[in-house]
Design an enzyme around this catalytic site. Structure first.
Site, PDB file in Angstrom:
ATOM      1  N   LYS A  50       5.762  -9.215   1.093  1.00 27.35           N
ATOM      2  CA  LYS A  50       4.427  -8.733   1.473  1.00 27.35           C
ATOM      3  C   LYS A  50       3.459  -9.910   1.612  1.00 27.35           C
ATOM      4  O   LYS A  50       2.629  -9.948   2.525  1.00 27.35           O
ATOM      5  CB  LYS A  50       3.923  -7.713   0.438  1.00 27.35           C
ATOM      6  CG  LYS A  50       4.666  -6.398   0.521  1.00 27.35           C
ATOM      7  CD  LYS A  50       4.435  -5.489  -0.681  1.00 27.35           C
ATOM      8  CE  LYS A  50       5.404  -4.303  -0.621  1.00 27.35           C
ATOM      9  NZ  LYS A  50       5.347  -3.426  -1.791  1.00 27.35           N
ATOM     10  N   GLN A  94       2.220  -3.274  -7.385  1.00 28.89           N
ATOM     11  CA  GLN A  94       3.642  -3.023  -7.118  1.00 28.89           C
ATOM     12  C   GLN A  94       4.231  -2.082  -8.176  1.00 28.89           C
ATOM     13  O   GLN A  94       4.076  -2.310  -9.377  1.00 28.89           O
ATOM     14  CB  GLN A  94       4.397  -4.367  -7.102  1.00 28.89           C
ATOM     15  CG  GLN A  94       5.866  -4.247  -6.763  1.00 28.89           C
ATOM     16  CD  GLN A  94       6.100  -3.798  -5.313  1.00 28.89           C
ATOM     17  OE1 GLN A  94       5.401  -4.225  -4.396  1.00 28.89           O
ATOM     18  NE2 GLN A  94       7.080  -2.930  -5.111  1.00 28.89           N
ATOM     19  N   ASP A 117      -1.455   1.320  -0.005  1.00 28.79           N
ATOM     20  CA  ASP A 117      -0.178   2.018  -0.196  1.00 28.79           C
ATOM     21  C   ASP A 117      -0.330   3.513   0.059  1.00 28.79           C
ATOM     22  O   ASP A 117       0.671   4.220   0.220  1.00 28.79           O
ATOM     23  CB  ASP A 117       0.304   1.812  -1.645  1.00 28.79           C
ATOM     24  CG  ASP A 117       1.492   0.868  -1.733  1.00 28.79           C
ATOM     25  OD1 ASP A 117       2.151   0.654  -0.702  1.00 28.79           O
ATOM     26  OD2 ASP A 117       1.759   0.362  -2.835  1.00 28.79           O
TER      27      ASP A 117
END
Ligand code: NAD
Length: 280
Positions: A50, A94, A117
């Protein structure tokens, strides 16, 4: 006739190129704050990717590597700091988080317009209400892959195997929004094959290598394999690729299908979050 393989890597590259081009026209760079707690090797790999993607697209990326034993309050404090920083446009914590931290609490603390997200209750709720804001990247990736080969989702029988809040449910909601007849199967579904065999579009997000075999797939179906497992050192999906490719119309490979597309959609979400930022 063997299935056409959907090249997720190639489509993802095009999306990343388009993000890069759009970013190059902005005065200020969109910036992602990437938060990694602990030393989970898979999470580290994902976060490295990422970070690399952000830099490749000309976006900023601040990375926070936090110790495994960080307490919940300290993590909440960091998220609050990032929420209040106008120079940060997207926040990604994460998952999974260590067991002593309440994941829902942390997700809920991220401001919805910085939630790249799409996992916060507000953004998932918006999806339920057909009022989409930032959509979960993997679900977006699945829809984009389907639409790369299927120009009409409306009226199709779509079956999603897996009901997690970050993949299965959001994919099913997006398919429903596109007027598919969407069915969700899960670990308690009786006779999985009865459902999957009826699917014009089959999305599998379970995490069990080779769960979907040839006799479970309708001839000509579009099959999207989200699963990731490691078998004898090799990354494989939930779909038994070699047998299913003999019957499906289109099939995504693992690796090289949903994975790279998810990464591209995350960057597209970051750009969207940048555009959605409240004018202060
Ligand atoms: P999860 O463990 O939260 O959910 C798995 C789901 O599978 C559950 O809803 C469960 O009911 C269902 N299930 C389990 N056994 C089943 C069975 N025998 N038959 C039918 N359903 C069954 O997992 P998740 O977070 O949704 O992820 C699913 C998979 O997708 C994992 O392999 C994960 O690594 C992968 N994944 C890939 C990407 C990507 O970018 N490629 C992104 C997210 C997740």
């Amino acid at each position: 006739m063997p299935a056409n393989i959907i090249d997720g890597k190639d489509i993802a590259e095009k999306i990343l190129d388009s993000v890069k081009e759009r970013v190059s026209k902005l005065k200020e760079k969109p910036k992602l704050a990437l938060v990694l707690v602990g030393n989970n090797p898979a999470s580290e790999v994902y976060v490295n990717f990422k970070e690399k993607d952000c830099l490749k697209c000309g976006c900023g990326c601040d990375r926070y590597n936090l110790p495994e034993d960080i307490d919940e309050i300290a993590l909440l404090d960091l998220v609050t700091k990032l929420n209040n920083d106008p120079g940060v446009h997207g926040i990604l914590v994460q998952l999974p988080l260590p067991k002593h931290i309440n994941e829902n609490l942390i997700m809920d603390s991220i401001l919805p317009h910085k939630d790249v997200d799409g996992f916060t209750p507000v953004n998932l709720g918006n999806l339920v209400n057909d009022n989409n804001f930032l959509e979960p990247a993997t679900a977006r990736a699945c829809i984009a892959l389907i639409e790369s080969v299927e120009n009409k989702i409306e009226g199709k029988n779509a079956v999603v195997v897996g009901r997690s809040s970050i993949v299965g449910k959001p994919v099913a909601l997006l398919l429903l929004q596109k007027n598919a007849t969407a069915t969700i199967c899960h670990s308690k579904t009786k006779n999985l094959k009865e459902h999957t065999k009826n699917a014009d579009i089959l999305v599998v997000a379970v995490g069990k290598a080779g769960l979907i075999k040839r006799d479970m797939v309708k001839e000509g179906a579009v099959v999207i394999d989200v699963g990731i497992s490691r078998v004898n050192g090799k990354i494989v999906g939930d779909v038994d690729f070699d047998s299913v490719k003999e019957v499906a119309g289109f099939l995504t490979p693992v690796p090289g299908g949903v994975g790279p597309m998810t990464r591209a959609m995350l960057l597209d979400n970051l750009l969207m979050a940048y555009r959605l930022k409240p004018k202060m």
